[in-house]
Design a protein around this motif. Structure first.
Motif, PDB file in Angstrom:
ATOM      1  N   UNK A 161     -21.842 -71.639 107.798  1.00 10.72           N
ATOM      2  CA  UNK A 161     -21.473 -71.761 109.213  1.00 10.72           C
ATOM      3  C   UNK A 161     -21.842 -70.521 110.009  1.00 10.72           C
ATOM      4  N   UNK A 162     -21.792 -69.365 109.359  1.00 13.80           N
ATOM      5  CA  UNK A 162     -22.057 -68.120 110.070  1.00 13.80           C
ATOM      6  C   UNK A 162     -23.478 -68.019 110.600  1.00 13.80           C
ATOM      7  N   UNK A 163     -24.443 -68.728 109.986  1.00 18.71           N
ATOM      8  CA  UNK A 163     -25.816 -68.661 110.487  1.00 18.71           C
ATOM      9  C   UNK A 163     -25.924 -69.289 111.868  1.00 18.71           C
ATOM     10  N   UNK A 164     -25.082 -70.283 112.136  1.00 20.01           N
ATOM     11  CA  UNK A 164     -25.030 -70.862 113.479  1.00 20.01           C
ATOM     12  C   UNK A 164     -24.120 -70.030 114.366  1.00 20.01           C
ATOM     13  N   UNK A 165     -22.977 -69.603 113.803  1.00 15.93           N
ATOM     14  CA  UNK A 165     -22.004 -68.825 114.568  1.00 15.93           C
ATOM     15  C   UNK A 165     -22.617 -67.541 115.128  1.00 15.93           C
ATOM     16  N   UNK A 166     -23.618 -66.995 114.439  1.00 21.53           N
ATOM     17  CA  UNK A 166     -24.205 -65.729 114.866  1.00 21.53           C
ATOM     18  C   UNK A 166     -24.876 -65.828 116.233  1.00 21.53           C
ATOM     19  N   UNK A 167     -25.156 -67.039 116.684  1.00 18.24           N
ATOM     20  CA  UNK A 167     -25.796 -67.226 117.984  1.00 18.24           C
ATOM     21  C   UNK A 167     -24.774 -67.435 119.107  1.00 18.24           C
ATOM     22  N   UNK A 168     -23.494 -67.304 118.772  1.00 15.63           N
ATOM     23  CA  UNK A 168     -22.453 -67.493 119.772  1.00 15.63           C
ATOM     24  C   UNK A 168     -21.692 -66.194 119.971  1.00 15.63           C
ATOM     25  N   UNK A 169     -21.219 -65.974 121.164  1.00 16.34           N
ATOM     26  CA  UNK A 169     -20.519 -64.733 121.470  1.00 16.34           C
ATOM     27  C   UNK A 169     -19.053 -64.781 121.072  1.00 16.34           C
ATOM     28  N   UNK A 170     -18.321 -63.804 121.567  1.00 17.98           N
ATOM     29  CA  UNK A 170     -16.876 -63.730 121.320  1.00 17.98           C
ATOM     30  C   UNK A 170     -16.199 -64.905 122.023  1.00 17.98           C
ATOM     31  N   UNK A 171     -15.169 -65.504 121.433  1.00 17.91           N
ATOM     32  CA  UNK A 171     -14.497 -66.631 122.084  1.00 17.91           C
ATOM     33  C   UNK A 171     -14.029 -66.275 123.500  1.00 17.91           C
ATOM     34  N   UNK A 172     -14.150 -67.246 124.389  1.00 14.12           N
ATOM     35  CA  UNK A 172     -13.702 -67.065 125.766  1.00 14.12           C
ATOM     36  C   UNK A 172     -12.714 -68.176 126.119  1.00 14.12           C
ATOM     37  N   UNK A 173     -12.186 -68.108 127.367  1.00 19.83           N
ATOM     38  CA  UNK A 173     -11.158 -69.072 127.800  1.00 19.83           C
ATOM     39  C   UNK A 173     -10.060 -69.181 126.745  1.00 19.83           C
ATOM     40  N   UNK A 277     -17.536 -83.357 102.795  1.00 17.62           N
ATOM     41  CA  UNK A 277     -16.932 -82.743 101.611  1.00 17.62           C
ATOM     42  C   UNK A 277     -17.769 -81.582 101.062  1.00 17.62           C
ATOM     43  N   UNK A 278     -19.115 -81.706 100.942  1.00 21.49           N
ATOM     44  CA  UNK A 278     -19.894 -80.534 100.509  1.00 21.49           C
ATOM     45  C   UNK A 278     -19.744 -79.335 101.446  1.00 21.49           C
ATOM     46  N   UNK A 279     -19.639 -79.588 102.752  1.00 22.43           N
ATOM     47  CA  UNK A 279     -19.462 -78.488 103.697  1.00 22.43           C
ATOM     48  C   UNK A 279     -18.104 -77.825 103.513  1.00 22.43           C
ATOM     49  N   UNK A 280     -17.055 -78.641 103.326  1.00 22.45           N
ATOM     50  CA  UNK A 280     -15.730 -78.077 103.057  1.00 22.45           C
ATOM     51  C   UNK A 280     -15.742 -77.267 101.763  1.00 22.45           C
ATOM     52  N   UNK A 281     -16.443 -77.776 100.748  1.00 24.63           N
ATOM     53  CA  UNK A 281     -16.520 -77.076  99.473  1.00 24.63           C
ATOM     54  C   UNK A 281     -17.146 -75.696  99.634  1.00 24.63           C
ATOM     55  N   UNK A 282     -18.269 -75.618 100.358  1.00 24.51           N
ATOM     56  CA  UNK A 282     -18.957 -74.344 100.547  1.00 24.51           C
ATOM     57  C   UNK A 282     -18.099 -73.358 101.335  1.00 24.51           C
TER      58      UNK A 282
END
Length: 360
Positions: A161-173, A277-282
């Protein structure tokens, strides 16, 4: 005040076939799970009242009662016991719990807990999309606060998930609201300039609701694209249940559900379900690997240099300390942290009134 007032998922139904016996622990007490002659599950205190031998080492008889391996005392799913050497002997009963087969899992609670207290899962229009469980060799507050935390995805899940998350900034709102029986946090992630073109303009919207009857977190995740003025046709909901087995061991069980908001996505739901389920497992394996080294982290936050994004963690730990889970919380002295400027948890909950929204 006891967690057993509430239903907890303790085992996937398929893992308790007829004639088998499984040992579980809940709130520091061991129980023996089995099925009677009609396949109905039962849970008995894992100590025969005769000489306190573990009933989980016993066997299921043809009549559906659980027999102790030591001297043959046997018990039905309600705990009524018989001494084969002295059948008329009174006082042979043992403690039993209520067990319900629900959403392909076995849920246990005190016998007087009403069935209406079973948490709803995959309620319409959502459809079940899989479940998964992991054991964490740490106290209850460690995984609970981890799954409340909004920042760790980029680091703990750097692969995944972090490979996608890295393109997003700090949470807002960022907002947190505290009610009598729940804590609600909402926030959004927005794609930054490093994002691929297909992510530009995308916002991930998260509503996170914590409840304490039983202890669980429900995340509802949607997407929107400001550039295309569109919303994602898919809504994902993941509920995490926290089961305190002992003071130092916690099982977490996740139930995922999905909802398609147009016909095309509806047709793709079976494919999406197989991917859940595979995503939850990872992702949960990554959490487990790290959190199992975090047992010494104290429940109390005194001395921690908390920031504005820690507001939800503080609010949830305070609510947890007021709940029926208080008897199974491993509380004690905080870790000693030197230096000036250490802040109390109460300071941070008040300091969140700016960018992260006041903790109401």
């Amino acid at each position: 005040m006891s967690p057993l007032r509430h239903f907890h998922p303790v085992l996937e139904s398929r893992l308790l076939p007829r004639s088998s016996v499984r040992r579980i622990e809940l709130a520091g007490r061991p129980y023996a799970l089995f099925r009677d002659a009609n396949g109905r599950p039962g849970a008995l205190a894992d100590a025969c009242p005769h000489r306190f031998a573990p009933l989980s080492l016993g066997r299921v008889r043809r009549d559906g009662t659980l027999a102790c391996a030591y001297h043959g005392w046997h018990f039905d799913r309600d705990g009524r016991g018989v001494n084969p050497s002295q059948p008329g002997l009174r006082g042979c009963d043992t403690e039993s719990l209520q067990v319900v087969d629900h959403q392909d899992c076995l849920w246990v609670a005190h016998r007087d807990t009403p069935l209406s207290a079973l948490p709803g899962l995959a309620e319409a229009p959502f459809q079940p999309a899989g479940s998964y469980s992991r054991m964490f060799e740490v106290p209850l507050h460690v995984p609970f606060s981890n799954f409340i935390d909004v920042e760790h995805v980029l680091y703990i899940h750097a692969t995944g998930l972090g490979t996608i998350q890295s393109h997003f900034g700090v949470p807002s709102d960022f907002k947190t609201r505290v009610a009598d029986d729940e804590v609600v946090t909402s926030y959004r992630y927005s794609a930054d300039s490093s994002a691929p073109s297909w992510l530009v303009g995308t916002n991930v919207l998260v509503e996170r609701v914590s409840r304490f009857d039983p202890l669980r977190i429900t995340d509802t995740i949607t997407w929107e694209n400001e550039r295309r003025k569109s919303r994602s046709p898919l809504v994902v909901r993941i509920t995490s249940f926290f089961v305190p087995e002992t003071l130092h061991r916690t099982r977490v069980m996740w139930f995922a559900s999905i909802h398609g908001r147009n016909p095309l996505v509806e047709r793709m739901l079976p494919l999406i379900q197989r991917a859940v389920t595979p995503l939850l497992s990872l992702t949960t394996r990554q959490d487990q690997r790290f959190l199992n080294a975090c047992g010494p982290i104290p429940f109390e936050t005194t001395g921690m240099r908390l920031d504005r994004l820690d507001g939800p963690v503080v609010a949830n730990l305070k609510a947890l300390a007021r709940s029926d889970y208080k008897p199974v919380l491993l509380t004690g002295p905080s870790l000693v942290v030197g230096g000036d400027g250490a802040r109390e948890a109460s300071d941070v909950s008040l300091a969140c009134g700016g960018a992260c929204g006041a903790v109401e």
